[in-house]
Structures are given as structure tokens and as C-alpha cells.
Design a protein around this motif. Structure first.
Motif, PDB file in Angstrom:
ATOM      1  N   ARG A   1      10.251  21.406-101.885  1.00  0.00           N
ATOM      2  CA  ARG A   1      10.397  19.957-101.974  1.00  0.00           C
ATOM      3  C   ARG A   1      10.468  19.284-100.610  1.00  0.00           C
ATOM      4  O   ARG A   1      10.137  18.107-100.458  1.00  0.00           O
ATOM      5  N   THR A   2      10.919  19.997 -99.602  1.00  0.00           N
ATOM      6  CA  THR A   2      11.054  19.399 -98.274  1.00  0.00           C
ATOM      7  C   THR A   2      10.179  20.078 -97.225  1.00  0.00           C
ATOM      8  O   THR A   2      10.241  19.716 -96.049  1.00  0.00           O
TER       9      THR A   2
ATOM     10  N   ILE B   1       7.960  18.356 -93.886  1.00  0.00           N
ATOM     11  CA  ILE B   1       7.268  17.194 -94.433  1.00  0.00           C
ATOM     12  C   ILE B   1       8.057  15.953 -94.032  1.00  0.00           C
ATOM     13  O   ILE B   1       9.274  15.887 -94.208  1.00  0.00           O
ATOM     14  N   GLY B   2       7.376  14.978 -93.470  1.00  0.00           N
ATOM     15  CA  GLY B   2       8.025  13.735 -93.060  1.00  0.00           C
ATOM     16  C   GLY B   2       7.818  12.637 -94.084  1.00  0.00           C
ATOM     17  O   GLY B   2       6.890  12.691 -94.908  1.00  0.00           O
TER      18      GLY B   2
ATOM     19  N   HIS C   1       7.704  -1.904-101.546  1.00  0.00           N
ATOM     20  CA  HIS C   1       8.098  -0.676-100.842  1.00  0.00           C
ATOM     21  C   HIS C   1       6.887   0.239-100.711  1.00  0.00           C
ATOM     22  O   HIS C   1       6.171   0.491-101.685  1.00  0.00           O
ATOM     23  N   TYR C   2       6.654   0.731 -99.488  1.00  0.00           N
ATOM     24  CA  TYR C   2       5.565   1.666 -99.207  1.00  0.00           C
ATOM     25  C   TYR C   2       6.157   2.998 -98.762  1.00  0.00           C
ATOM     26  O   TYR C   2       7.118   3.031 -97.989  1.00  0.00           O
ATOM     27  N   GLN C   3       5.555   4.078 -99.219  1.00  0.00           N
ATOM     28  CA  GLN C   3       6.047   5.400 -98.821  1.00  0.00           C
ATOM     29  C   GLN C   3       4.882   6.389 -98.765  1.00  0.00           C
ATOM     30  O   GLN C   3       3.992   6.368 -99.616  1.00  0.00           O
ATOM     31  N   TRP C   4       4.931   7.258 -97.754  1.00  0.00           N
ATOM     32  CA  TRP C   4       3.904   8.291 -97.588  1.00  0.00           C
ATOM     33  C   TRP C   4       4.606   9.559 -97.113  1.00  0.00           C
ATOM     34  O   TRP C   4       5.093   9.638 -95.999  1.00  0.00           O
ATOM     35  N   LYS C   5       4.662  10.546 -97.988  1.00  0.00           N
ATOM     36  CA  LYS C   5       5.274  11.831 -97.664  1.00  0.00           C
ATOM     37  C   LYS C   5       4.155  12.805 -97.304  1.00  0.00           C
ATOM     38  O   LYS C   5       3.262  13.050 -98.117  1.00  0.00           O
TER      39      LYS C   5
END
Length: 331
Positions: free
Chosen positions: A49-50, A86-87, A218-222
Motif C-alpha cells: 500500500r505504501t 510511493i509519493g 481536491h487533486y491527488q496523484w499517488k
């Protein structure tokens, strides 16, 4: 040579498979207009997961010639495990409700602001793919440049010195994307690529503590990067971009064609995935000019996916503005 887009899942593929609304499709297309590396890169779901754990073979078993009535010693291979982080890249967009509704179409107005956030995150992600360094910025993921940063390292054979000695250098990258060579990551059980969520109407505050109604998004990119086999990426570094003797702007620029030939022969094998060169506008302009010289028969202007693309021996040369002209010399 594999054509770009025909092998392995990309962000476009994942968006088509995971989002039935079509919103992500639109965002991915916006990204592809400005960062070609993001449309090339293979994207896989991480096994954690991380982060993502990769097992790499570090040693081969030995063998021996045997004589009659004599045995041979036992041996085994050796492996090592590497975990890539992962960031999480995030942003919030806030717009005054009355301002958004001035033209009678708040959705269209908000989209004009969304595009600015998308472009900003696009540029940040592309830069991190090349220059992300978890030693100085642990919240990010490790990019390519820190992995190919020393000519004397174990992977130094895949770092080619372009001859620049100052700090106005750039690099050309040759990367093969596939599940077994180099690929991007998204966390296990999550969504691939850039996602956005309309949070609706909120009570916002100005800098003086005053309140007003507004819309928030809200924007998110993993994302992370795994280099499973360093033999499938090559960095041509120390390319001087100035007008000094030996620089790209001089009358005797470095012979990039020879450097690219050397890079191709440093790849462990061809045909293992989707392979492309990556260069910034300074380098690509020089290569496009050379492509018009009929003596450079291996450097051509071809067409991929309906677009004119400069290729070298069938490998596309892709444009990315994330590559700097201010790289320090790699030694």
C-alpha cells in the motif's frame, strides 16, 4: 521495434479500465499534450500500500566440470529485495462561488482553473520521475537521475559522458518501459493516475479571517517508480547546452548521434518493452534540424499515432520539458 502505445498498460489504459464516468480520460489526455513520458511509461499496481517490493538476482550459481568418481560442490543463486516508495502529490483548488457563477456556467469556469492545477501537477510529476531524491525530499519517490549519478557506480556502464564540464548541462535518457524493466507504480488497491474530487460548496476564509462561500476541488496523484533492471535505462549526461566551445549552441556541438548509438548498445536487449529517447527542447531542436540532413539516414521524421515524431533507428525521440539545462556535471 515496438510502436509507442502498443505494449503494456499506460495511464490512458488504466483510466479506461477503472473509471466509467470518463473524467479521468479527459485529464489523461490533457497530460499527454505536455508530457510525453507519462503516455509512454508502463504503470502497474504496487504489491504494497505504501511501496513496491522487488526481488533482484544478485548472483548466479556456479557449475563445475566433473571427473568420474568425483563429485561437484553445491551452489546456489543469491537475491536481494528492494522496496521503492510511493509519493502523494496533492493540491486543492478554491474559487469564490459568486465569481464562478458570473457567466452562468460555473462548471465551465471551474474547468479553466482545473487546467492550471492539472498542468502544475503534470510538470511536478514529470520532474520527479527524473530528479526525485528521497534523501533530500523523503516525501517524494526516487527518480532516475539519483539512480544514475556516478560514472564509477555499479551501473556506471549505462552512464555516458557527453563531455560537458560546467553546470549548464542536460541529459538524454533512453528507457525501456515494461513490467520487468522499468515502470511507474500506484498503491495497491487504489486508483492509477491523477484523480480529482469535487468537494462542492464550502465556507472559505480570506487572509484576514473573513468568510465567504466558494467551491473546492481536491487533486491527488499517488505515484512511484521501480527500476527492476538497471541495464534497460541509459543516461547520456554532461551535454553542454551553452555557446562555449563544445556546447550545443557552438559551431562544433557534441556529436549526439554517436552518443545515442552508444546508448542503444548499452541496453541489455532490444524488444523487451516500449523503448524511447527523452530530451528537452534544446536537444530535440538540434536533433530535428539534423533529421533534415539527408546524410543522417538513421535520424528520421516519422509518424506515430498520427503525430510527427523524430526517430533514431526506429526509436521515438520524445520531448519533455522536465529535463533541465542546469544539471551539474556527473563524475
Amino acid at each position: 521495434m515496438p510502436t509507442i502505445g502498443n505494449l503494456n498498460p499506460t495511464y490512458v489504459d488504466w483510466a479506461k479500465r477503472t473509471d466509467a464516468t470518463g473524467k479521468i480520460d479527459t485529464i489523461v489526455e490533457l497530460l499527454s499534450q505536455t508530457n510525453e513520458i507519462l503516455t509512454d511509461a508502463t504503470v502497474l499496481e504496487a504489491n504494497e500500500r505504501t511501496g513496491h517490493r522487488t526481488t533482484v538476482r544478485t548472483g548466479l550459481p556456479s557449475s563445475a566440470w566433473r571427473m568420474l568418481n568425483y563429485g561437484v560442490p553445491n551452489s546456489k543463486s543469491t537475491t536481494a529485495q528492494i522496496t521503492d516508495s510511493i509519493g502523494m502529490l496533492e493540491a486543492y483548488a478554491e474559487i469564490d462561488k459568486d465569481l464562478a457563477e458570473l457567466n452562468g456556467n460555473s462548471a465551465e469556469f471551474r474547468l479553466t482553473e482545473d487546467r492550471a492545477f492539472i498542468e502544475s501537477m503534470n510538470q511536478t510529476m514529470a520532474s520527479t520521475i527524473f530528479y526525485g531524491n528521497t534523501a533530500s525530499n523523503p516525501e517524494r519517490f526516487l527518480g532516475l537521475a539519483p539512480r544514475y549519478s556516478s560514472l564509477s557506480a555499479n551501473n556506471g556502464s549505462n552512464i555516458i559522458d557527453g563531455g560537458g564540464t560546467a553546470s549548464a548541462n542536460t541529459s538524454i535518457w533512453l528507457v525501456t518501459w515494461s513490467p520487468n524493466t522499468c515502470h511507474l507504480l500506484f498503491p495497491k488497491g487504489s486508483q492509477a493516475g491523477l484523480s480529482h474530487r469535487d468537494l462542492g460548496e464550502w465556507t472559505l476564509q480570506d487572509g484576514a479571517g473573513g468568510q465567504y462561500q466558494g467551491y473546492r476541488t481536491h487533486y491527488q496523484w499517488k505515484c512511484g517508480l521501480t527500476l527492476r533492471d538497471w541495464r534497460f535505462a541509459v543516461r547520456i549526461c554532461n551535454i553542454d547546452t551553452t555557446s562555449n566551445a563544445g556546447g550545443l549552441q557552438s559551431s562544433t556541438p557534441p556529436n549526439l548521434i554517436r552518443l545515442m548509438v552508444r546508448a542503444m548498445n548499452r541496453l541489455h536487449a532490444m524488444g523487451m518493452g516500449r523503448t524511447a529517447f527523452y530530451a528537452n527542447r534544446t536537444v530535440k531542436t538540434w536533433l530535428d534540424i539534423q533529421a533534415m540532413d539527408k546524410t543522417n539516414v538513421q535520424l528520421r521524421l516519422d509518424e506515430f499515432d498520427g503525430k510527427a515524431v523524430t526517430t533514431f533507428r526506429g526509436i521515438p525521440i520524445r520531448l519533455t520539458d522536465a529535463l533541465l539545462n542546469t544539471e551539474a556535471r556527473v563524475i
